[in-house]
Motif scaffolding. Structure first.
Motif: not given
Length: 110
Positions: A56-66, A88-89, A93-98
């Protein structure tokens, strides 16, 4: 009656023959995709390692968080995101560290 996500034949058919992802299976069975993943592991249903969640791309994760942020009108907690988000959170967490680092990156895109 056995829940479909606890039936190895159903899981194998949908995952391997029909090519459904864990996320799609979760939506189909109205459970979180990690519930499907755990069920597959417990039942011995093999998974295709090339379809791992970290693709899953970082952009997809960030868009989903937003998206969760927009629903709440404020920063989501990890627990809220786990309930509202597509991923999932733990994925964030795995992608960004925290979790807080994922939130900071998402906020930069707002």
């Amino acid at each position: 009656m056995t829940k479909p996500y606890k039936d190895p034949e159903v899981l194998e058919r949908l995952y391997w023959d029909e090519g459904m992802t864990l996320e799609e299976l979760g939506e189909k069975f109205a459970v979180h995709h990690t519930t499907v993943q755990q069920s597959m592991k417990r039942l011995g249903v093999p998974r295709d390692q090339s379809r791992r969640p970290y693709q899953i791309s970082e952009e997809d994760i960030l868009d989903d968080i937003n998206g969760a942020w927009d629903q709440l009108g404020r920063r989501p907690t990890a627990r809220e995101y786990d309930r509202l988000g597509r991923y999932s959170d733990g994925t964030a967490k795995r992608r960004f560290g925290r979790w807080n680092l994922a939130l900071e990156a998402a906020e930069e895109l707002r």
